[in-house]
Design a protein around this motif. Structure first.
Motif, mmCIF file in Angstrom:
data_model
loop_
_atom_site.group_PDB
_atom_site.id
_atom_site.type_symbol
_atom_site.label_atom_id
_atom_site.label_comp_id
_atom_site.label_asym_id
_atom_site.label_seq_id
_atom_site.Cartn_x
_atom_site.Cartn_y
_atom_site.Cartn_z
ATOM 1 N N MET A 54 39.135 29.074 44.945
ATOM 2 C CA MET A 54 38.859 30.492 44.709
ATOM 3 C C MET A 54 37.444 30.632 44.167
ATOM 4 N N ALA A 55 36.590 31.326 44.900
ATOM 5 C CA ALA A 55 35.197 31.345 44.476
ATOM 6 C C ALA A 55 34.453 32.544 45.037
ATOM 7 N N ILE A 56 33.368 32.879 44.342
ATOM 8 C CA ILE A 56 32.375 33.802 44.883
ATOM 9 C C ILE A 56 31.236 32.934 45.390
ATOM 10 N N GLU A 57 31.020 32.949 46.660
ATOM 11 C CA GLU A 57 29.972 32.147 47.266
ATOM 12 C C GLU A 57 28.712 32.988 47.356
ATOM 13 N N ILE A 58 27.720 32.695 46.500
ATOM 14 C CA ILE A 58 26.456 33.432 46.498
ATOM 15 C C ILE A 58 25.516 32.808 47.526
ATOM 16 N N ILE A 86 29.075 42.616 37.376
ATOM 17 C CA ILE A 86 28.806 42.024 38.691
ATOM 18 C C ILE A 86 30.115 41.738 39.423
ATOM 19 N N VAL A 87 31.056 41.060 38.746
ATOM 20 C CA VAL A 87 32.336 40.735 39.379
ATOM 21 C C VAL A 87 33.104 42.011 39.699
ATOM 22 N N LEU A 88 33.071 42.970 38.785
ATOM 23 C CA LEU A 88 33.763 44.242 38.999
ATOM 24 C C LEU A 88 33.278 44.900 40.295
ATOM 25 N N GLY A 89 31.963 44.929 40.479
ATOM 26 C CA GLY A 89 31.407 45.522 41.698
ATOM 27 C C GLY A 89 31.852 44.782 42.949
ATOM 28 N N PHE A 90 31.820 43.449 42.889
ATOM 29 C CA PHE A 90 32.262 42.666 44.046
ATOM 30 C C PHE A 90 33.733 42.944 44.369
ATOM 31 N N VAL A 91 34.559 43.044 43.329
ATOM 32 C CA VAL A 91 35.994 43.274 43.522
ATOM 33 C C VAL A 91 36.245 44.663 44.111
ATOM 34 N N VAL A 92 35.594 45.677 43.553
ATOM 35 C CA VAL A 92 35.774 47.042 44.062
ATOM 36 C C VAL A 92 35.379 47.112 45.533
ATOM 37 N N GLU A 93 34.239 46.497 45.882
ATOM 38 C CA GLU A 93 33.792 46.521 47.276
ATOM 39 C C GLU A 93 34.763 45.783 48.189
ATOM 40 N N ALA A 94 35.292 44.649 47.715
ATOM 41 C CA ALA A 94 36.229 43.874 48.536
ATOM 42 C C ALA A 94 37.507 44.660 48.807
ATOM 43 N N LEU A 95 37.969 45.399 47.804
ATOM 44 C CA LEU A 95 39.211 46.162 47.961
ATOM 45 C C LEU A 95 39.024 47.444 48.761
ATOM 46 N N THR A 96 37.869 48.074 48.606
ATOM 47 C CA THR A 96 37.666 49.364 49.284
ATOM 48 C C THR A 96 37.108 49.205 50.696
ATOM 49 N N LYS A 97 36.331 48.135 50.932
ATOM 50 C CA LYS A 97 35.738 47.943 52.257
ATOM 51 C C LYS A 97 36.472 46.886 53.075
ATOM 52 N N GLY A 98 37.175 45.979 52.400
ATOM 53 C CA GLY A 98 37.862 44.916 53.118
ATOM 54 C C GLY A 98 36.892 43.835 53.564
ATOM 55 N N PHE A 121 46.313 43.736 41.988
ATOM 56 C CA PHE A 121 45.761 43.746 43.343
ATOM 57 C C PHE A 121 45.172 42.392 43.714
ATOM 58 N N GLY A 122 45.372 41.382 42.868
ATOM 59 C CA GLY A 122 44.721 40.088 43.064
ATOM 60 C C GLY A 122 44.991 39.446 44.413
ATOM 61 N N LEU A 129 25.643 31.010 35.263
ATOM 62 C CA LEU A 129 26.088 32.358 35.586
ATOM 63 C C LEU A 129 27.076 32.329 36.749
ATOM 64 N N GLN A 130 26.759 31.586 37.797
ATOM 65 C CA GLN A 130 27.655 31.505 38.941
ATOM 66 C C GLN A 130 29.006 30.922 38.544
ATOM 67 N N GLN A 131 28.992 29.954 37.641
ATOM 68 C CA GLN A 131 30.247 29.370 37.169
ATOM 69 C C GLN A 131 31.095 30.417 36.441
ATOM 70 N N THR A 132 30.454 31.242 35.603
ATOM 71 C CA THR A 132 31.172 32.303 34.896
ATOM 72 C C THR A 132 31.750 33.314 35.872
ATOM 73 N N LEU A 133 30.966 33.705 36.870
ATOM 74 C CA LEU A 133 31.444 34.654 37.880
ATOM 75 C C LEU A 133 32.663 34.101 38.617
ATOM 76 N N ASN A 134 32.610 32.822 38.968
ATOM 77 C CA ASN A 134 33.724 32.206 39.684
ATOM 78 C C ASN A 134 34.990 32.151 38.833
ATOM 79 N N LEU A 135 34.844 31.785 37.569
ATOM 80 C CA LEU A 135 36.004 31.702 36.676
ATOM 81 C C LEU A 135 36.647 33.082 36.489
ATOM 82 N N LEU A 136 35.812 34.090 36.299
ATOM 83 C CA LEU A 136 36.340 35.433 36.111
ATOM 84 C C LEU A 136 37.004 35.943 37.394
ATOM 85 N N TYR A 137 36.385 35.690 38.534
ATOM 86 C CA TYR A 137 36.969 36.114 39.805
ATOM 87 C C TYR A 137 38.324 35.442 40.031
ATOM 88 N N ALA A 138 38.408 34.160 39.681
ATOM 89 C CA ALA A 138 39.673 33.439 39.821
ATOM 90 C C ALA A 138 40.746 34.049 38.935
#
Length: 405
Positions: free
Chosen positions: A1-5, A204-216, A254-255, A237-246
């Motif tokens: 489970m990751a955010i790939e930047i 940052i993660v919040l924005g990515f999540v909202v976009e993923a749910l609303t745009k697919g 809605f996970g 920073l990327q490690q923190t984003l990944n942990l929070l996204y997970a």
């Protein structure tokens, strides 16, 4: 489970227009304030803009606060004009009032600047503040923020008082403040309430999540400024984003709807800087006209060189005569190219704003667009990739230095 930047510079604003129209998530995150030419180009392209409204007010370059956007002033290509502010420095943009220049009425700085941007680009319906964005997706935002508070309380370090001043809370103590302060952006009235600011990592993660749910889909395009494009590379920073996204995927209601791997392509929007207010873009058009002329000369040279290679083994008098003729064409091409290069250097001197740094001023803003009734930019600023625009700008910097000698 990751955010790939993924840092993506091989796309253009025109490509992103098509992606946005096809329903793909495309977002430019900037700050509320005076928008520089590359942000004006993004707005003109009709791409969604989310403007951070919890920055610290600065009026002049070098002051503490937001030097990139100088929200405490009206910036134009000609001048930086400080607004008559109400209250001490060090306050949030969204909680600071100023005298509206034309009417003298008190208006919040975020309202002043975002209204002017919307007026300058009325065809773009997707210009909103960060607070508006979070509140428009309040259910999703609330869950993401609550999960972050439970799992990463140490990230929440900034508390905003009702007067707009910001203070730091001890490491990890935000959870104690939360029942009394709440989250500023989600409180009843963020302008007058006190509250805890959403940390950048959570935002940052919040924005990515909202976009993923609303745009697919599992791919997003995030248009970044020069700062974000650099600090998003940070491994910690990327490690923190990944942990929070997970954690969000695991804990949120809605996970399960979120992709296991979210591909975020970060595009350096600051490269699309070739824009100006209507009537002031002659030097920019001249630059690209000269580049087209140079490209034509180079093509002609390549054709002549190929012809010359074919004649190298020709012993006849006709072949020798043709070779001399082609060599004269090549020499003339070289003279033409040298002349065009000199003209490019002079055009770079004329287009001096291309070389204004991200924390320097004055610069062309939405207020110039309003005054001139439009934006002027060469079509290449839309159709060339950000990498191509970067290469052109870098070359112009060198030619400008030579022209100044």
């Amino acid at each position: 489970m990751a955010i790939e930047i993924i840092q993506e510079s091989e796309v253009s604003l025109a490509f992103l227009q098509l992606a946005h129209q096809a329903g793909v998530s495309v977002v430019r995150t900037a700050h509320v304030g005076n928008q520089r030419p590359y942000n004006l180009a993004v707005a003109e392209a009709g791409l969604p803009m989310q403007l951070v409204d919890h920055t610290i007010v600065a009026q002049q370059p070098g002051e503490p606060g937001d030097n990139n956007y100088l929200p405490g002033s009206i910036v134009t290509a000609e001048a930086v004009t400080p607004l008559e502010l109400v209250g001490p420095p060090g306050r949030l943009t969204s909680k600071t009032r100023a005298a509206e220049p034309e009417t003298g009425q008190a208006v919040y700085l975020d309202q002043l600047h975002i209204t002017s941007l919307r007026q300058a680009f009325p065809a773009n319906p997707s210009i909103r503040t960060n607070t508006e964005y979070i509140r428009n997706a309040e259910v999703i935002s609330g869950e993401v923020i609550k999960i972050a508070l439970d799992t990463f309380p140490q990230l929440f370090t900034r508390v905003v008082q009702s007067d707009g001043t910001v203070s730091k809370v001890p490491y990890g103590h935000a959870v104690r403040y939360y029942p009394h302060y709440g989250i500023l952006q989600l409180n009843d009235d963020p302008r007058t309430d006190r509250g805890i600011l959403v940390p950048n990592e959570v935002d940052i993660v919040l924005g990515f999540v909202v976009e993923a749910l609303t745009k697919g889909g599992d791919t997003q395009y995030h248009l970044s400024g020069p700062d974000f494009y650099q600090y998003i590379k940070d491994h910690k920073l990327q490690q923190t984003l990944n942990l929070l996204y997970a954690e969000v995927r695991r804990e949120a209601s809605f996970g399960s709807k979120l992709p296991e791997t979210l591909n975020v392509r970060v595009v350096p929007a600051a490269e699309a800087r070739f824009a100006s207010a209507r009537g002031n873009g002659d030097s920019l058009h001249k630059i690209f006209g000269l580049l087209r002329e140079e490209s034509s000369i180079r093509y002609s040279q390549s054709v002549h060189h190929k012809s010359l290679q074919q004649l190298e083994h020709g012993p006849s008098a006709d072949a020798i005569q043709a070779k001399l003729l082609i060599e004269s064409f090549i020499a003339e091409n070289q003279r033409e190219q040298n002349y065009v290069v000199k003209q490019l250097g002079r055009a770079a001197l004329e287009a001096s704003e291309l070389f204004v740094g991200p924390r320097e001023a004055p610069f062309t803003s939405q207020y110039d667009v309003l005054a001139s009734n439009g934006l002027d930019m060469p079509p290449e600023n839309l159709t060339f990739s950000t990498h191509q625009l970067h290469v052109i700008h870098h070359r112009l910097q060198g030619l400008r230095k030579k022209a100044m000698q």
